[in-house]
Design an enzyme around this catalytic site. Structure first.
Site, PDB file in Angstrom:
ATOM      1  N   ASP A 173       0.812  -1.229   0.000  1.00  9.84           N
ATOM      2  CA  ASP A 173       0.000   0.000   0.000  1.00  9.84           C
ATOM      3  C   ASP A 173       0.842   1.273   0.000  1.00  9.84           C
ATOM      4  O   ASP A 173       0.685   2.135   0.881  1.00  9.84           O
ATOM      5  CB  ASP A 173      -0.932   0.012   1.213  1.00  9.84           C
ATOM      6  N   GLU A 207     -11.486   1.185  -2.723  1.00 11.07           N
ATOM      7  CA  GLU A 207     -10.715   1.618  -1.560  1.00 11.07           C
ATOM      8  C   GLU A 207      -9.463   2.364  -1.997  1.00 11.07           C
ATOM      9  O   GLU A 207      -9.220   2.585  -3.191  1.00 11.07           O
ATOM     10  CB  GLU A 207     -10.328   0.404  -0.703  1.00 11.07           C
TER      11      GLU A 207
END
Length: 570
Positions: free
Chosen positions: A38, A198
């Site tokens: 991420d 997301e």
């Protein structure tokens, strides 16, 4: 004649201009090899900064800095002390709960990292940290807490000075940086129909607000999609050619491509970072988990950005000049470990724990890295909670950052009672790890190899008793971990004591994380509470070494483990 003169003038002009025309640079992915989930990245004053997810590992949220986008120095962590999030670590059950998908941004000289700490009971999940000096990790603030019903918070400053936080699903709220107060949640886009929209990031360019998200889940359907609007609160319209970045339904070696962030270099060129998994479409063997890849971006005025597909070998904008002129004391991610521990020295920044360790459990001494044996084993026995131990284990490790590598330490340990054990581990989670330990069994000094519950033992040669023993983990091919032991003083005594498939450390209980290589010490349940019986000896580890041998950039192609991943064509 006039035409010939014109052609001559054009030719001369071309010769004058040619030396300043930038040529492409070729480089190799991943630029942050090893478990780096991420990524979120920015550029500030010619230096690039990235933060990555760390879940329950500690210290949390490392900050990497680079001048050239290829060599990354760990300059510190955002979460470095229990007082920042008191009571969070030991009350977190899941192996992949904790610090999720942070975003890093800079505004007026202050750096911000915003994150959600997932699944700790009776605690606010939203956390915002600040500093004006990211090179001094002690300056990161205690967090501003905020309610975060959704994950993956992003920060965006609009032209009118208002600040917004956007989270998955995708909702946006006004946000107070000092109090954590949030305004009403406004749904601004649901993505293109993929599950789990997301990882949102908002950018303003040419009068448009662009919303970049990940969707499709975190497996092989992972993708990046984009929408835009004339107001930050929408309505947003999706790009008709979404997804703009993915490797789903391909045969590419790099899979699960998604969760991207975009930024510019000092010359105005656009780049992006995303996560990817070196697994091929089979998605079975990927022990380093989700790594960070770099891709060039073309973004013309009023147009949608064009993101170059992620591959092992990339060609794009001219890279900044190679440089290691980065402040701070941390290690470079691709450098080998050469650690000989001494009293008073800090623990190297690339070594991390699984949850916050107990005070005094792991200490640098003149005898080496001292580990106090824990009552809990690596699996969490006997004090394991749901999904694993919620109390400290005696373990410290570093990310596996190469497909092929050798890791070794010298162990001095004299167990006094049965099941007192210390050794090395390739560790994904408490439910998936490989161990080679020196242990007393039936009053006999033995080696125990534990491949996630499949155990084999062998007696330590009598001539080795009382001498430092070198324990080694090696990958000479991308599919197999090999564990060996030898006398520290004589490499010719090397004996292979166990092998295990890399698939055993891929996915399952650790699909979000990646393998750590390190050391552990336990009395395997003897004693009471968290403590081993009185008189239990400590274990000492000297001569910590990690050396990368090669990186795979495709299923069949390797590149050497060099100090950077660049192949200059400029």
């Amino acid at each position: 004649m006039k035409l010939s003169s014109f052609r001559l003038a054009i030719a001369l002009l071309a010769q004058l201009v040619a030396p300043v025309v930038s040529q492409n640079s070729t480089y190799y992915n991943p630029v942050l090899p090893g478990w780096h989930s991420d990524p979120s990245c920015i550029q500030h004053n010619g230096t690039f900064y990235c933060v990555i997810s760390t879940f329950i590992s500690f210290p949390g949220l490392p900050i990497y800095a680079s001048k050239d986008l290829l060599q990354w120095k760990m300059i510190g962590h955002v979460r470095t002390r229990e007082s920042q999030l008191p009571g969070y670590s030991w009350n977190t059950n899941g192996q992949q709960h904790g610090m999720y998908a942070a975003t890093i941004r800079e505004n007026n000289g202050t750096f911000y990292v915003i994150c959600e700490y997932l699944n700790v009971p009776d605690k606010k999940p939203g956390v915002l940290f600040k500093t004006t000096n990211p090179y001094d990790e002690t300056t990161w603030s205690n967090p501003v807490f905020f309610d975060a019903p959704k994950i993956d918070p992003d920060l965006f400053w609009d032209d009118d000075g208002k600040v917004y936080v956007s989270t998955h699903s995708v909702v946006i709220q006004e946000f107070d940086l000092d109090t954590g107060k949030t305004g009403p949640a406004i749904n601004i886009w649901n993505g293109t129909g993929g599950v789990w929209p997301e990882g949102p990031h908002i950018y303003k360019k040419d009068g448009w607000y662009y919303l970049l998200i990940a969707e499709g889940g975190t497996a092989t359907d992972h993708a990046v999609t984009i929408a835009r609007a004339k107001k930050v609160t929408g309505p947003y319209t999706g790009y008709e050619r979404n997804p703009i970045l993915t490797n789903r339904k391909t045969q590419e070696y790099f899979q699960t491509v998604g969760h991207a962030d975009l930024f510019q270099d000092a010359g105005g060129n656009w780049w992006g970072m995303c996560l990817a998994t070196r697994s091929g479409p089979q998605w079975k063997s990927y022990p380093m988990g989700r790594e960070t890849a770099l891709f060039p971006v073309t973004w013309d005025k009023d147009q949608w950005p064009v993101l170059q597909p992620v591959r092992g070998e990339m060609s794009g904008w001219q890279l900044p000049a190679p440089s290691r002129d980065v402040p701070g004391n941390g290690p470079w991610n691709v450098d080998p470990d050469v650690y000989d521990f001494k009293a008073g020295q800090p623990i190297p920044r690339n070594l991390i724990y699984w949850r916050i360790p107990r005070d005094g459990a792991i200490t640098a001494t003149d005898n080496g890295l001292q580990l106090v044996l824990a009552r809990n084993s690596l699996s969490g026995y006997p004090n394991g909670g749901q999904n694993g131990a919620t109390r400290a284990i005696s373990f410290i490790g570093r990310r596996q950052t190469n497909t092929l590598f050798t890791y070794s330490v010298d162990l001095t340990f004299s167990p006094k009672a049965n099941n007192q054990e210390a050794g090395v581990t390739a560790f994904l989670t408490q439910q998936a790890n490989l161990q080679l330990g020196l242990v007393q069994l039936d009053n006999q000094l033995s080696f125990r190899f534990n491949a996630t519950g499949k155990i084999s033992t062998s007696t330590v040669p009598a001539a080795w008793a009382g001498q430092p023993i070198r324990l080694q983990i090696q990958m000479a091919n991308p599919n197999t971990y090999t564990f060996a032991a030898m006398l520290a003083s004589d490499a010719k005594t090397k004996t292979v004591l166990g092998t295990a498939s890399a698939e055993s450390l891929s996915g399952g209980s650790g699909s979000f994380v990646g393998t750590l290589l390190g050391v552990y010490a336990t009395c395997n349940g003897a004693g009471s509470g968290l403590d081993c019986p009185s008189g239990t000896p400590n274990a000492y580890f000297q001569r910590w070494r990690y050396t990368g041998a090669a990186q795979y950039i495709s299923a069949t192609q390797t590149v050497p483990a060099t100090v950077d991943m660049a192949k200059s064509e400029v």
